[in-house]
Write an enzyme that holds these catalytic residues in place. Structure first.
Site, short mmCIF file in Angstrom:
data_model
loop_
_atom_site.label_atom_id
_atom_site.label_comp_id
_atom_site.label_asym_id
_atom_site.label_seq_id
_atom_site.Cartn_x
_atom_site.Cartn_y
_atom_site.Cartn_z
N CYS A 156 -67.22 -34.28 -10.19
CA CYS A 156 -66.42 -35.41 -9.71
C CYS A 156 -67.26 -36.58 -9.20
O CYS A 156 -67.83 -37.32 -9.99
CB CYS A 156 -65.44 -34.91 -8.65
SG CYS A 156 -64.01 -36.02 -8.40
N LYS A 177 -71.69 -28.91 -5.45
CA LYS A 177 -71.56 -30.37 -5.52
C LYS A 177 -72.52 -31.04 -4.53
O LYS A 177 -72.54 -30.71 -3.34
CB LYS A 177 -70.12 -30.76 -5.22
CG LYS A 177 -69.79 -32.24 -5.38
CD LYS A 177 -68.30 -32.45 -5.15
CE LYS A 177 -67.88 -33.90 -5.34
NZ LYS A 177 -66.42 -34.06 -5.12
N GLU A 193 -62.42 -29.42 -11.34
CA GLU A 193 -62.79 -29.26 -9.94
C GLU A 193 -61.61 -28.65 -9.18
O GLU A 193 -60.45 -28.91 -9.48
CB GLU A 193 -63.14 -30.63 -9.34
CG GLU A 193 -63.56 -30.56 -7.88
CD GLU A 193 -63.84 -31.93 -7.27
OE1 GLU A 193 -64.62 -31.98 -6.30
OE2 GLU A 193 -63.28 -32.93 -7.76
#
Length: 285
Positions: free
Chosen positions: A155, A114, A42
């Protein structure tokens, strides 16, 4: 079918050009070890908590140095290169925390923004408000790259098992969790969450992470991992600095794990009944 996959651990700074050069060096190392699918962490392009400075360096995909470098590397090395994420200007004044997947011809196969924003106050005084800078995505993604079907996450998404279950049900054989985990949350939860997502979906899981002390003052947990469908850690890195993890991925192991524990097939819809609180004496309140 089997192939070698790699997870690239980085300690990205605030200069996208240097980060692009570091990425290229590490990706070439992984390719030299035989990896044909390579994942970066990330925020590969920059770990930059200064919002004005971040906005000043933003570019759209077509002009982003990480995207252009990754495309060139994929074509040069004949690999699938998955940029775990980088900050991309959306063109509407907002920022996407975006993963990018490039094929061996250098062309972009797909992207993923995301979905879950990390908005939290930690016990150690750290505070994060990802939603103050980034626009959340709204679409999960599974990509068939021939050698495997990939499910995407980034994440904080790892804490939302329904995302991974949906991707597994859609055919994902490899789940991906590139990350920049904090040290506090990583020490407590990182490995157990990754292994749980692999086990409960009978899938490989590849998680390339940021690691160490960054120029913007943050520290990240590292411990990049490649995990098999039975939850075995095939490769792992430490908590500081760069690393290149390479492991053999035998896609037949996914079918075998799902045959042994067929929970994807055995799941059933159900109703949920909330029972009213009971007052003293056993009478419903």
């Amino acid at each position: 079918m089997s192939f070698k996959a790699a997870a690239i651990q980085m300690c990205s700074g605030i200069d996208p050009q240097k980060n692009a050069a570091d990425m290229a060096r590490l990706v070439r190392d992984a390719a030299a070890q035989g990896a044909t699918y390579i994942q970066t962490p990330e925020m590969t392009g920059a770990m930059q908590r200064d919002r004005p400075a971040l906005r000043a360096m933003l570019r759209g995909e077509a002009d982003d140095i990480i995207a252009k470098t990754a495309s060139g590397l994929a074509a040069e090395l004949g690999i699938f290169l998955h940029v775990g994420s980088t900050a991309i200007g959306r063109g509407d004044g907002k920022i996407a925390n975006r993963a990018l997947l490039f094929g061996p011809d250098g062309k972009k196969i797909c992207s993923y923004d995301k979905i879950h924003m990390f908005d939290v106050d930690l016990d150690n005084g750290e505070s994060f408000r990802e939603s103050s800078a980034y626009e959340a995505g709204g679409e999960a993604r599974v990509a068939d790259i021939g050698i495997a079907k990939l499910g995407f996450a980034i994440c904080y998404d790892v804490r939302f098992p329904q995302l991974f279950r949906a991707e597994a049900l859609a055919g994902a054989e490899i789940l991906t969790v590139p990350a920049a985990f904090t040290v506090q949350t990583g020490e407590a939860h990182w490995e157990i969450l990754l292994r749980a997502r692999a086990i409960e979906n009978g899938a490989f899981l590849i998680a390339a992470a940021q690691a160490g002390s960054h120029e913007d003052g943050r520290r990240t947990f590292g411990h990049s991992m490649i995990i098999d469908p039975w939850g075995k850690v095939l490769a792992s890195a430490g908590g500081e600095g760069e690393a290149v993890l390479v492991a053999e991925i035998d896609i037949d192991a996914v079918k075998a794990a799902r045959a042994k524990i067929p929970n994807l097939k055995n799941a059933r819809d159900f109703a949920l009944d909330t029972v009213p609180a009971v007052a003293a004496g056993g009478v419903a309140a």
